[in-house]
Design a protein around this motif. Structure first.
Motif, PDB file in Angstrom:
ATOM      1  N   LEU A  27       0.993  -1.226  -0.085  1.00 46.56           N
ATOM      2  CA  LEU A  27       0.044   0.109  -0.023  1.00 46.56           C
ATOM      3  C   LEU A  27       0.804   1.157   0.010  1.00 46.56           C
ATOM      4  O   LEU A  27       0.512   1.801  -0.946  1.00 46.56           O
ATOM      5  N   THR A  28       1.981   1.212   0.821  1.00 46.40           N
ATOM      6  CA  THR A  28       2.901   2.406   0.860  1.00 46.40           C
ATOM      7  C   THR A  28       3.431   2.597  -0.202  1.00 46.40           C
ATOM      8  O   THR A  28       3.623   3.875  -0.774  1.00 46.40           O
ATOM      9  N   GLN A  29       4.034   1.629  -1.181  1.00 44.28           N
ATOM     10  CA  GLN A  29       4.612   1.682  -2.616  1.00 44.28           C
ATOM     11  C   GLN A  29       3.756   2.014  -3.476  1.00 44.28           C
ATOM     12  O   GLN A  29       4.207   3.086  -4.102  1.00 44.28           O
ATOM     13  N   GLN A  30       2.535   1.809  -3.552  1.00 41.47           N
ATOM     14  CA  GLN A  30       1.671   2.215  -4.589  1.00 41.47           C
ATOM     15  C   GLN A  30       1.192   3.373  -4.327  1.00 41.47           C
ATOM     16  O   GLN A  30       0.808   4.102  -5.322  1.00 41.47           O
ATOM     17  N   LEU A  31       0.978   4.131  -3.147  1.00 41.40           N
ATOM     18  CA  LEU A  31       0.791   5.421  -2.719  1.00 41.40           C
ATOM     19  C   LEU A  31       1.870   6.262  -3.128  1.00 41.40           C
ATOM     20  O   LEU A  31       1.722   7.327  -3.501  1.00 41.40           O
ATOM     21  N   ARG A  32       3.064   5.917  -2.841  1.00 38.41           N
ATOM     22  CA  ARG A  32       4.309   6.503  -3.013  1.00 38.41           C
ATOM     23  C   ARG A  32       4.393   6.910  -4.736  1.00 38.41           C
ATOM     24  O   ARG A  32       4.945   7.759  -5.444  1.00 38.41           O
ATOM     25  N   GLU A  33       4.103   5.842  -5.584  1.00 42.50           N
ATOM     26  CA  GLU A  33       4.131   5.695  -6.890  1.00 42.50           C
ATOM     27  C   GLU A  33       3.088   6.810  -7.629  1.00 42.50           C
ATOM     28  O   GLU A  33       3.322   7.584  -8.323  1.00 42.50           O
ATOM     29  N   LEU A  34       1.813   6.811  -6.966  1.00 38.57           N
ATOM     30  CA  LEU A  34       0.718   7.418  -7.219  1.00 38.57           C
ATOM     31  C   LEU A  34       1.151   9.040  -6.858  1.00 38.57           C
ATOM     32  O   LEU A  34       0.787  10.124  -7.825  1.00 38.57           O
ATOM     33  N   GLU A  35       1.637   9.343  -5.808  1.00 35.35           N
ATOM     34  CA  GLU A  35       2.030  10.608  -5.462  1.00 35.35           C
ATOM     35  C   GLU A  35       3.380  11.215  -6.481  1.00 35.35           C
ATOM     36  O   GLU A  35       3.508  12.186  -6.843  1.00 35.35           O
ATOM     37  N   LYS A  36       4.179  10.150  -6.753  1.00 34.28           N
ATOM     38  CA  LYS A  36       5.332  10.745  -7.537  1.00 34.28           C
ATOM     39  C   LYS A  36       4.754  11.141  -9.010  1.00 34.28           C
ATOM     40  O   LYS A  36       5.308  12.111  -9.727  1.00 34.28           O
ATOM     41  N   ASP A  37       3.531  10.370  -9.424  1.00 39.28           N
ATOM     42  CA  ASP A  37       3.004  10.920 -10.560  1.00 39.28           C
ATOM     43  C   ASP A  37       1.980  11.901 -10.584  1.00 39.28           C
ATOM     44  O   ASP A  37       1.326  12.171 -11.506  1.00 39.28           O
ATOM     45  N   CYS A  38       2.014  12.477  -9.450  1.00 37.84           N
ATOM     46  CA  CYS A  38       1.126  13.552  -9.090  1.00 37.84           C
ATOM     47  C   CYS A  38      -0.343  13.323  -9.315  1.00 37.84           C
ATOM     48  O   CYS A  38      -1.159  14.072  -9.650  1.00 37.84           O
TER      49      CYS A  38
END
Length: 128
Positions: free
Chosen positions: A70-81
């Motif tokens: 969950l942390t990894q997927q949220l970080r990727e979505l955050e990185k992609d704005c």
């Protein structure tokens, strides 16, 4: 056969008419890559339904996902704005997730994909 340097014949007039079949396919693949990931669509659908969610609320809403994933997927979505992460300086720290304007702009596109899937299912012969 049409070469890729020609404009897409069925493209609507306007700002998207400059795409060739090649550039349209490339850009669609690029956009879909942002959404690639086992849990990203589920995270987005929860954020469409509830605009602001804490990490623990997302964990409860998606019980099959591990905390690490969950942390990894949220970080990727955050990185992609697509997702915004807000940390509140409290003890214990509180972290909330919401959609950015770019993430909110996905809603009509994903609604269109959902309608397409409904249409696709309706045209499929019944599985016997």
């Amino acid at each position: 056969m049409t070469s890729t340097h020609e404009k897409v014949g069925s493209a609507p007039e306007g700002k998207y008419s400059q795409h060739t079949p090649y550039s349209a396919a490339r850009d669609i693949e690029s956009a879909l890559a942002v959404l690639e990931g086992r849990w990203k669509m589920l995270i987005l659908c929860h954020l469409f339904a509830t605009p602001v969610l804490r990490f623990s609320e997302l964990e409860r809403a998606i019980p099959a996902v591990s905390q690490k994933m969950l942390t990894q997927q949220l970080r990727e979505l955050e990185k992609d704005c697509v997702v915004c992460r807000t940390v509140f300086p409290e003890v214990p720290p509180r972290v909330e997730y919401s959609l950015t304007p770019l993430g909110q702009a996905l809603c009509p596109a994903l609604d269109a994909v959902l309608k397409w899937e409904d249409l696709r299912r309706a045209t499929q012969p019944d599985a016997a």
